[in-house]
Design a protein around this motif. Structure first.
Motif, PDB file in Angstrom:
ATOM      1  N   GLU A  42      43.699  11.517 156.557  1.00 12.16           N
ATOM      2  CA  GLU A  42      44.285  11.767 155.204  1.00 12.16           C
ATOM      3  C   GLU A  42      45.050  13.180 155.348  1.00 12.16           C
ATOM      4  O   GLU A  42      44.734  14.057 156.080  1.00 12.16           O
ATOM      5  CB  GLU A  42      43.318  11.635 153.930  1.00 12.16           C
ATOM      6  CG  GLU A  42      42.328  12.721 154.031  1.00 12.16           C
ATOM      7  CD  GLU A  42      41.296  12.668 152.973  1.00 12.16           C
ATOM      8  OE1 GLU A  42      41.533  13.057 151.867  1.00 12.16           O
ATOM      9  OE2 GLU A  42      39.925  12.098 153.333  1.00 12.16           O
ATOM     10  N   GLY A  43      45.890  13.352 154.699  1.00 10.38           N
ATOM     11  CA  GLY A  43      46.882  14.430 154.727  1.00 10.38           C
ATOM     12  C   GLY A  43      46.396  15.675 154.197  1.00 10.38           C
ATOM     13  O   GLY A  43      46.789  16.750 154.670  1.00 10.38           O
ATOM     14  N   PHE A  44      45.567  15.533 153.070  1.00  9.60           N
ATOM     15  CA  PHE A  44      45.215  16.905 152.340  1.00  9.60           C
ATOM     16  C   PHE A  44      43.727  17.448 152.669  1.00  9.60           C
ATOM     17  O   PHE A  44      42.779  16.399 152.887  1.00  9.60           O
ATOM     18  CB  PHE A  44      45.246  16.780 150.845  1.00  9.60           C
ATOM     19  CG  PHE A  44      46.713  16.498 150.355  1.00  9.60           C
ATOM     20  CD1 PHE A  44      47.669  17.750 150.246  1.00  9.60           C
ATOM     21  CD2 PHE A  44      47.487  15.259 150.282  1.00  9.60           C
ATOM     22  CE1 PHE A  44      49.021  17.615 149.829  1.00  9.60           C
ATOM     23  CE2 PHE A  44      48.690  15.050 149.992  1.00  9.60           C
ATOM     24  CZ  PHE A  44      49.678  16.227 149.801  1.00  9.60           C
ATOM     25  N   CYS A  45      43.663  18.828 152.867  1.00 10.35           N
ATOM     26  CA  CYS A  45      42.175  19.293 153.161  1.00 10.35           C
ATOM     27  C   CYS A  45      41.447  18.896 151.824  1.00 10.35           C
ATOM     28  O   CYS A  45      41.730  19.041 150.759  1.00 10.35           O
ATOM     29  CB  CYS A  45      42.528  20.907 153.113  1.00 10.35           C
ATOM     30  SG  CYS A  45      40.909  21.656 153.154  1.00 10.35           S
ATOM     31  N   THR A  46      40.206  18.440 152.142  1.00 10.32           N
ATOM     32  CA  THR A  46      39.134  18.395 151.070  1.00 10.32           C
ATOM     33  C   THR A  46      38.757  19.356 150.468  1.00 10.32           C
ATOM     34  O   THR A  46      38.005  19.012 149.333  1.00 10.32           O
ATOM     35  CB  THR A  46      38.141  17.421 151.554  1.00 10.32           C
ATOM     36  OG1 THR A  46      37.373  18.259 152.733  1.00 10.32           O
ATOM     37  CG2 THR A  46      38.452  16.012 152.483  1.00 10.32           C
ATOM     38  N   LYS A  49      43.013  21.097 149.042  1.00  7.79           N
ATOM     39  CA  LYS A  49      44.002  20.150 148.744  1.00  7.79           C
ATOM     40  C   LYS A  49      45.396  20.817 149.258  1.00  7.79           C
ATOM     41  O   LYS A  49      46.517  20.310 148.909  1.00  7.79           O
ATOM     42  CB  LYS A  49      44.196  19.576 147.087  1.00  7.79           C
ATOM     43  CG  LYS A  49      43.051  19.403 146.548  1.00  7.79           C
ATOM     44  CD  LYS A  49      42.606  17.883 147.368  1.00  7.79           C
ATOM     45  CE  LYS A  49      41.214  17.429 146.635  1.00  7.79           C
ATOM     46  NZ  LYS A  49      40.703  16.411 147.553  1.00  7.79           N
ATOM     47  N   PHE A  50      45.392  21.270 150.396  1.00  3.65           N
ATOM     48  CA  PHE A  50      46.606  21.951 150.867  1.00  3.65           C
ATOM     49  C   PHE A  50      46.802  20.973 152.002  1.00  3.65           C
ATOM     50  O   PHE A  50      45.915  20.434 152.666  1.00  3.65           O
ATOM     51  CB  PHE A  50      46.318  23.267 151.277  1.00  3.65           C
ATOM     52  CG  PHE A  50      47.690  24.029 151.639  1.00  3.65           C
ATOM     53  CD1 PHE A  50      48.371  24.684 150.561  1.00  3.65           C
ATOM     54  CD2 PHE A  50      48.275  24.400 152.963  1.00  3.65           C
ATOM     55  CE1 PHE A  50      49.385  25.511 150.711  1.00  3.65           C
ATOM     56  CE2 PHE A  50      49.355  25.161 152.962  1.00  3.65           C
ATOM     57  CZ  PHE A  50      50.154  25.728 151.978  1.00  3.65           C
ATOM     58  N   HIS A  51      48.362  20.795 152.405  1.00  4.20           N
ATOM     59  CA  HIS A  51      48.556  19.670 153.421  1.00  4.20           C
ATOM     60  C   HIS A  51      48.304  20.161 154.690  1.00  4.20           C
ATOM     61  O   HIS A  51      48.543  21.192 155.196  1.00  4.20           O
ATOM     62  CB  HIS A  51      49.904  19.188 153.279  1.00  4.20           C
ATOM     63  CG  HIS A  51      50.200  17.779 153.879  1.00  4.20           C
ATOM     64  ND1 HIS A  51      50.038  17.500 155.317  1.00  4.20           N
ATOM     65  CD2 HIS A  51      50.202  16.462 153.026  1.00  4.20           C
ATOM     66  CE1 HIS A  51      50.242  16.254 155.538  1.00  4.20           C
ATOM     67  NE2 HIS A  51      50.124  15.524 154.201  1.00  4.20           N
ATOM     68  N   PRO A  65      45.678  25.608 156.844  1.00  4.97           N
ATOM     69  CA  PRO A  65      46.460  26.921 156.731  1.00  4.97           C
ATOM     70  C   PRO A  65      45.937  27.670 155.586  1.00  4.97           C
ATOM     71  O   PRO A  65      46.290  28.845 155.575  1.00  4.97           O
ATOM     72  CB  PRO A  65      47.997  26.284 156.771  1.00  4.97           C
ATOM     73  CG  PRO A  65      47.943  25.022 156.048  1.00  4.97           C
ATOM     74  CD  PRO A  65      46.426  24.456 156.571  1.00  4.97           C
ATOM     75  N   LYS A  66      45.361  27.096 154.532  1.00  7.11           N
ATOM     76  CA  LYS A  66      44.888  27.461 153.175  1.00  7.11           C
ATOM     77  C   LYS A  66      43.859  28.741 153.317  1.00  7.11           C
ATOM     78  O   LYS A  66      43.747  29.823 152.974  1.00  7.11           O
ATOM     79  CB  LYS A  66      44.859  26.867 152.080  1.00  7.11           C
ATOM     80  CG  LYS A  66      44.615  27.260 150.829  1.00  7.11           C
ATOM     81  CD  LYS A  66      45.744  27.753 150.137  1.00  7.11           C
ATOM     82  CE  LYS A  66      45.649  28.286 148.696  1.00  7.11           C
ATOM     83  NZ  LYS A  66      46.678  28.954 148.005  1.00  7.11           N
ATOM     84  N   HIS A  67      42.500  28.246 153.611  1.00  5.10           N
ATOM     85  CA  HIS A  67      41.381  29.006 153.915  1.00  5.10           C
ATOM     86  C   HIS A  67      40.508  28.816 155.265  1.00  5.10           C
ATOM     87  O   HIS A  67      39.533  29.163 155.312  1.00  5.10           O
ATOM     88  CB  HIS A  67      40.513  28.317 152.830  1.00  5.10           C
ATOM     89  CG  HIS A  67      40.861  28.484 151.184  1.00  5.10           C
ATOM     90  ND1 HIS A  67      41.305  27.414 150.416  1.00  5.10           N
ATOM     91  CD2 HIS A  67      41.340  29.834 150.499  1.00  5.10           C
ATOM     92  CE1 HIS A  67      41.735  27.897 149.486  1.00  5.10           C
ATOM     93  NE2 HIS A  67      41.467  29.181 149.203  1.00  5.10           N
ATOM     94  N   VAL A  85      33.675  18.591 153.021  1.00  8.34           N
ATOM     95  CA  VAL A  85      33.624  17.209 152.643  1.00  8.34           C
ATOM     96  C   VAL A  85      34.717  16.675 154.134  1.00  8.34           C
ATOM     97  O   VAL A  85      35.890  17.122 153.985  1.00  8.34           O
ATOM     98  CB  VAL A  85      34.352  16.777 151.439  1.00  8.34           C
ATOM     99  CG1 VAL A  85      34.468  15.257 151.311  1.00  8.34           C
ATOM    100  CG2 VAL A  85      33.383  17.384 150.299  1.00  8.34           C
ATOM    101  N   ASP A  86      34.312  15.593 154.464  1.00  5.18           N
ATOM    102  CA  ASP A  86      34.716  14.931 155.700  1.00  5.18           C
ATOM    103  C   ASP A  86      36.324  14.325 155.012  1.00  5.18           C
ATOM    104  O   ASP A  86      36.350  13.973 154.059  1.00  5.18           O
ATOM    105  CB  ASP A  86      34.165  13.737 156.586  1.00  5.18           C
ATOM    106  CG  ASP A  86      32.715  14.355 156.950  1.00  5.18           C
ATOM    107  OD1 ASP A  86      32.760  15.643 157.113  1.00  5.18           O
ATOM    108  OD2 ASP A  86      32.054  13.432 157.346  1.00  5.18           O
ATOM    109  N   LEU A  87      37.176  14.241 156.262  1.00  5.26           N
ATOM    110  CA  LEU A  87      38.342  13.691 155.879  1.00  5.26           C
ATOM    111  C   LEU A  87      38.204  12.113 156.318  1.00  5.26           C
ATOM    112  O   LEU A  87      37.481  11.590 157.199  1.00  5.26           O
ATOM    113  CB  LEU A  87      39.474  14.155 156.787  1.00  5.26           C
ATOM    114  CG  LEU A  87      39.956  15.617 156.764  1.00  5.26           C
ATOM    115  CD1 LEU A  87      40.725  15.920 157.927  1.00  5.26           C
ATOM    116  CD2 LEU A  87      40.498  15.719 155.441  1.00  5.26           C
TER     117      LEU A  87
END
Length: 103
Positions: A42-46, A49-51, A65-67, A85-87
């Motif tokens: 899936e495209g967004f970090c769990t 929610k950053f791509h 890239p966010k955290h 949380v897993d992708l």
């Protein structure tokens, strides 16, 4: 029912890189690891929610890239906090130079 969807030519994803792929209202991240294998999640970090397409691929991990949380691109496992949380992952195949994911 799951179907195979064309993503891109295999040479459009560099080794240790990731691209964004959108299909309808869903977004995916498609990776190529340091050995040249392809994976999709899936495209967004769990976590934030950053791509993930803006992240950094290191071997078999993607770093958000966010955290700076990390996931294993082979199975979606969250491997570094703050991601916990897993992708979801998706099967990938390459045929005649074209990358497909099953969604």
């Amino acid at each position: 029912m799951a179907e195979w969807v064309e993503v891109c030519d295999d040479d459009e994803i560099d080794v240790e890189d990731v691209i964004r792929f959108d299909e309808g209202d869903r977004s995916f991240a498609v990776y190529r690891d340091d050995k040249g294998n392809y994976y999709a999640t899936e495209g967004f970090c769990t976590h934030g929610k950053f791509h993930l397409s803006d992240g950094l691929v290191m071997g078999k991990q993607i770093e958000c890239p966010k955290h700076n949380g990390r996931f294993d691109i082979t199975n979606g496992a969250a491997v570094r906090v703050p991601a916990c949380v897993d992708l979801q992952t998706y099967p990938v195949k390459v045929e005649a130079g074209t990358v497909f994911i099953q969604i």
